[in-house]
Design a protein around this motif. Structure first.
Motif, short mmCIF file in Angstrom:
data_model
loop_
_atom_site.label_atom_id
_atom_site.label_comp_id
_atom_site.label_asym_id
_atom_site.label_seq_id
_atom_site.Cartn_x
_atom_site.Cartn_y
_atom_site.Cartn_z
N GLY A 12 0.78 -1.24 0.00
CA GLY A 12 0.00 0.00 0.00
C GLY A 12 0.80 1.28 0.00
O GLY A 12 0.22 2.36 0.18
N ALA A 13 2.11 1.20 -0.19
CA ALA A 13 2.88 2.44 -0.32
C ALA A 13 2.56 3.10 -1.65
O ALA A 13 2.23 2.44 -2.63
CB ALA A 13 4.38 2.14 -0.23
N SER A 14 2.67 4.41 -1.70
CA SER A 14 2.47 5.12 -2.96
C SER A 14 3.56 4.71 -3.95
O SER A 14 4.68 4.40 -3.57
CB SER A 14 2.53 6.63 -2.73
N GLY A 15 3.20 4.70 -5.23
CA GLY A 15 4.17 4.29 -6.25
C GLY A 15 3.84 2.95 -6.85
O GLY A 15 4.73 2.19 -7.24
N ALA A 16 2.54 2.63 -6.96
CA ALA A 16 2.14 1.35 -7.52
C ALA A 16 2.66 1.15 -8.94
O ALA A 16 2.94 0.03 -9.36
CB ALA A 16 0.61 1.24 -7.52
N ILE A 17 2.84 2.26 -9.67
CA ILE A 17 3.33 2.17 -11.05
C ILE A 17 4.70 1.52 -11.11
O ILE A 17 5.05 0.87 -12.11
CB ILE A 17 3.39 3.59 -11.68
N TYR A 18 5.50 1.63 -10.05
CA TYR A 18 6.81 0.98 -10.02
C TYR A 18 6.65 -0.54 -10.14
O TYR A 18 7.30 -1.20 -10.94
CB TYR A 18 7.55 1.30 -8.74
N GLY A 19 5.80 -1.10 -9.29
CA GLY A 19 5.61 -2.54 -9.30
C GLY A 19 5.00 -3.04 -10.59
O GLY A 19 5.40 -4.07 -11.13
N VAL A 20 4.01 -2.30 -11.10
CA VAL A 20 3.36 -2.69 -12.35
C VAL A 20 4.36 -2.69 -13.50
O VAL A 20 4.40 -3.63 -14.31
CB VAL A 20 2.19 -1.73 -12.65
N THR A 21 5.20 -1.67 -13.56
CA THR A 21 6.19 -1.58 -14.64
C THR A 21 7.22 -2.70 -14.52
O THR A 21 7.63 -3.30 -15.53
CB THR A 21 6.89 -0.21 -14.61
N LEU A 22 7.66 -3.00 -13.31
CA LEU A 22 8.61 -4.10 -13.11
C LEU A 22 8.02 -5.41 -13.61
O LEU A 22 8.70 -6.17 -14.31
CB LEU A 22 8.97 -4.22 -11.63
#
Length: 211
Positions: A12-22
Motif C-alpha cells: 500500500g505504499a504510494s508508487g504502484a506504477i513501479y511494481g506494475v512496470t517491473l
C-alpha cells in the motif's frame, strides 16, 4: 530448462506504477512472475492507476496478459500457496513499492500474510530479497528495521529518482528505478542511460549554455 521465476509483491505504499512496470518488464523477458498484492496495495492501484479491485482477475489479465512470460496471482491470505514453502524454487523476491508496515513485518519475521511469509522464505533459504521502500520522512523505527534487514543481506533500493539521465517524463523516472531493480536481479535492460554513456555530449551542452 524451466525458469524459476520471481516473486513480486505490491503493497500500500504510494508508487504502484513501479511494481506494475517491473512486472511488465519481467513478463516481456519471459520471466515467470508470482504475484502477491496486499489489500492496501489494491487500494493504491485503484487510487493511482484506476485499477478495479472488485474485478481482480479481469484487471490483472488486462494489464499482464499477452506477454511471453506468465504470471500467477496469489490471494494475500493463501498461506498454503507454493511460494510459502522453501521447497518451491524461485530466483528471489521483490517488494515494489514496500510500505513501512510490510517492511516492519518482514524485519521481525511476522509472516502474518502470504507476502510476509514469502519474504521470510527468501531470508531462510538465502535467496535474493529486494525491497523498494517508499516513505518520507523516515523516523528511527523505519531506519532500525531497514538496518536489521540490510545486515541480513536484503537489498534496499529506496524509490529515489536520479536526474543525470535527464528524464523528460514520468515514465522516464519510473524506468530509472525499475532499471536499478533489474540490475540487482542480474537482468539486462536499456531502460535508462548509464553514467558515462553520452556524458561528453552533456558536458559540451552544459559548457555551451554557461558561456
Amino acid at each position: 530448462m524451466k525458469k524459476r521465476g520471481w516473486v513480486v509483491g505490491i503493497t500500500g505504499a504510494s508508487g504502484a506504477i513501479y511494481g506494475v512496470t517491473l512486472i511488465k518488464e519481467l513478463l516481456r523477458r519471459g520471466v515467470p512472475v508470482h504475484l502477491v498484492i496486499t489489500d492496501a496495495g489494491w487500494r493504491v492501484l485503484h487510487e493511482e492507476l484506476d485499477w478495479v479491485a472488485a474485478k481482480r482477475k479481469e484487471t490483472l489479465e488486462a494489464h499482464f496478459g499477452g506477454f511471453p512470460g506468465t504470471y500467477t496471482y496469489y490471494p494475500l491470505q493463501d498461506i498454503g500457496a507454493g511460494i510459502a514453502s522453501g521447497s518451491f524454487r524461485t530466483e528471489g523476491m521483490v517488494v515494489m513499492p514496500c510500505s513501512m508496515g510490510t517492511l516492519a513485518g518482514i524485519s521481525r519475521g511476522a509472516s502474518d500474510n502470504l507476502l510476509e511469509r514469502a519474504a521470510d522464505v527468501m531470508l531462510k533459504e538465502g535467496r535474493r530479497l529486494i525491497l523498494v521502500p517508499r516513505e518520507t520522512p523516515l523516523h528511527a523505527i523505519h531506519l532500525e528495521n531497514m538496518l536489521v534487514l540490510a545486515k541480513m543481506g536484503v537489498k534496499l533500493i529506496p524509490a529515489m529518482p536520479a536526474f543525470y539521465q535527464r528524464p523528460e517524463t514520468l515514465d522516464d523516472i519510473v524506468a530509472f528505478l525499475v532499471g536499478k531493480v533489474l540490475d540487482n536481479m542480474d537482468l539486462d535492460h536499456e531502460l535508462f542511460r548509464r553514467w558515462g554513456e553520452g556524458n561528453d555530449d552533456n558536458r559540451e551542452e552544459t559548457a555551451h549554455r554557461e558561456n
